[in-house]
Design a protein around this motif. Sequence first.
Motif, short mmCIF file in Angstrom:
data_model
loop_
_atom_site.label_atom_id
_atom_site.label_comp_id
_atom_site.label_asym_id
_atom_site.label_seq_id
_atom_site.Cartn_x
_atom_site.Cartn_y
_atom_site.Cartn_z
N THR A 180 0.82 -1.21 0.00
CA THR A 180 0.00 0.00 0.00
C THR A 180 0.85 1.26 0.00
O THR A 180 0.43 2.31 -0.49
CB THR A 180 -0.95 0.03 1.21
N ILE A 181 2.05 1.17 0.57
CA ILE A 181 2.97 2.31 0.54
C ILE A 181 4.28 1.95 -0.17
O ILE A 181 5.21 2.75 -0.18
CB ILE A 181 3.27 2.82 1.97
N GLU A 182 4.33 0.73 -0.72
CA GLU A 182 5.51 0.25 -1.45
C GLU A 182 6.77 0.42 -0.62
O GLU A 182 7.73 1.08 -1.02
CB GLU A 182 5.63 0.98 -2.80
N ASP A 183 6.77 -0.23 0.53
CA ASP A 183 7.90 -0.10 1.44
C ASP A 183 8.08 -1.36 2.26
O ASP A 183 7.12 -2.12 2.50
CB ASP A 183 7.68 1.10 2.37
N TYR A 184 9.31 -1.61 2.69
CA TYR A 184 9.63 -2.74 3.55
C TYR A 184 9.55 -2.32 5.01
O TYR A 184 9.90 -1.19 5.37
CB TYR A 184 11.04 -3.27 3.24
N LYS A 185 9.10 -3.27 5.86
CA LYS A 185 8.93 -2.98 7.28
C LYS A 185 9.56 -4.09 8.12
O LYS A 185 9.44 -5.27 7.81
CB LYS A 185 7.44 -2.86 7.64
N VAL A 186 10.24 -3.67 9.18
CA VAL A 186 10.76 -4.58 10.20
C VAL A 186 10.02 -4.27 11.49
O VAL A 186 9.91 -3.10 11.87
CB VAL A 186 12.28 -4.38 10.41
N ILE A 187 9.50 -5.30 12.15
CA ILE A 187 8.86 -5.07 13.44
C ILE A 187 9.57 -5.87 14.52
O ILE A 187 10.06 -6.97 14.29
CB ILE A 187 7.35 -5.41 13.43
N VAL A 188 9.67 -5.26 15.69
CA VAL A 188 10.26 -5.88 16.87
C VAL A 188 9.29 -5.66 18.01
O VAL A 188 8.89 -4.51 18.27
CB VAL A 188 11.63 -5.27 17.21
N GLY A 189 8.89 -6.71 18.68
CA GLY A 189 7.88 -6.58 19.73
C GLY A 189 8.30 -7.19 21.05
O GLY A 189 9.14 -8.09 21.11
N GLY A 190 7.72 -6.68 22.10
CA GLY A 190 7.98 -7.20 23.44
C GLY A 190 6.86 -6.82 24.38
O GLY A 190 5.91 -6.13 23.99
N THR A 191 6.97 -7.26 25.60
CA THR A 191 5.95 -7.02 26.61
C THR A 191 6.50 -6.09 27.69
O THR A 191 7.64 -6.22 28.11
CB THR A 191 5.49 -8.34 27.26
N SER A 192 5.68 -5.15 28.09
CA SER A 192 6.05 -4.27 29.19
C SER A 192 4.85 -4.17 30.14
O SER A 192 3.73 -4.56 29.81
CB SER A 192 6.43 -2.88 28.67
#
Length: 391
Positions: free
Chosen positions: A169-181
């Motif tokens: 939709t935006i023609e872009d690559y994404k990296v996600i990093v998740g955790g719990t707080s």
Amino acid sequence: MAGLQNRRQKLDPSAGVFKRPLIDSDDIIIDILSRLPVKSLLRFRCVCKSWHTLISDSHLVRKHLRRAVRGVNANSSKLLISNSPLYSIDYEALEDVNSFVAIKELHLPVPLVLDRMSIVGSCNGLICLHENKGDFFLWNPCTRDTLKLPGVTYFPSSPMFYGFGYDSTIEDYKVIVGGTSSSESGLLTTTIALFTLKSGSWRTVQGLNYVKLNGQGCLLNEALHWVEFEWRWEGYFNVLSSRIISFDLAGEKFQEMVPLSSYLSDQKYISIRIGTTTNCLFVYMFNHSNFSDIAITIWVMKEYGVKESWTKIIDIPSELFRPLQGVFFLNLICILESGEVCMSYSSGLLSYNPKENTFRSVLSSPVILLPEAIMYVETLVSPVDESCADI
């Protein structure tokens, strides 16, 4: 070739860049070049400036990529093994039990300690790597183009789950990093740090529902997928409930994609994991030995998002795993077109043949360490060329 050279434009003295507009005959040349292996294209790029410009053009990069991801280009699919050193294996060679499996050693252009590295994900020929000290890298194993991402300075906890993909939709690559707080009131929350290639920066995603996820998200249909499960104690660990959680890369939110088959919820299993194969999700269950002589059961969702499409395809009996000294020290990588199941374990890489009910060794590991493995395609996509993000 001479005609192509005769139509070259002169160097732009102000920019020092070789400029040459695409012409009608280039479409034919690009169509031919888009069918060739990346290795050949990289060699052709050295022929002359005109060919370097043409092969580096985003139009060819996109056309070559479309053929690679559809499997049109021969031998474009590879298997990356995060051993020491890194290895690449031809996917098609895994299909032929009688052929020699060619193993290619890969060299990272940046120094990384492999036993302290995780594979975040693979998309369009790019592989995202995470070094345990906190650094992230985008890397094309074919071109060796590498981008070190800026540090995530504001992330409140150590990463528990992660993923990498493309948002069309935006023609872009994404990296996600998740955790719990935990909030001041003790309420658990999920925090996501998200990197976009075009912006070159990280940002946080707020207002997410709490999810309990671990490890690498499986990419399919521009969404990342994990299995979330809870445990209960009954003299052994048993799965109380499990569901598939997806993170939509465009909407940037979690949702329960679809319940697992009702049959799965009735079984006595102690772990469940997820993967992708031939544009389908699959899950594999580790059954409890007290209730079943089947060690691993594999289910495939043949129609994305449809609960009724879950189909059990393979049962692997427990007796086959006794020589391997531990069924849990393995990960399923992919299901080949032949029906064989490729998996990694502490001593290397195995392939299971459900028709003959046998294992065969594909790769022996020099270290006693469960190697990570991921499928990727050979492309010209570069993490350092912003125009190549527009697929």
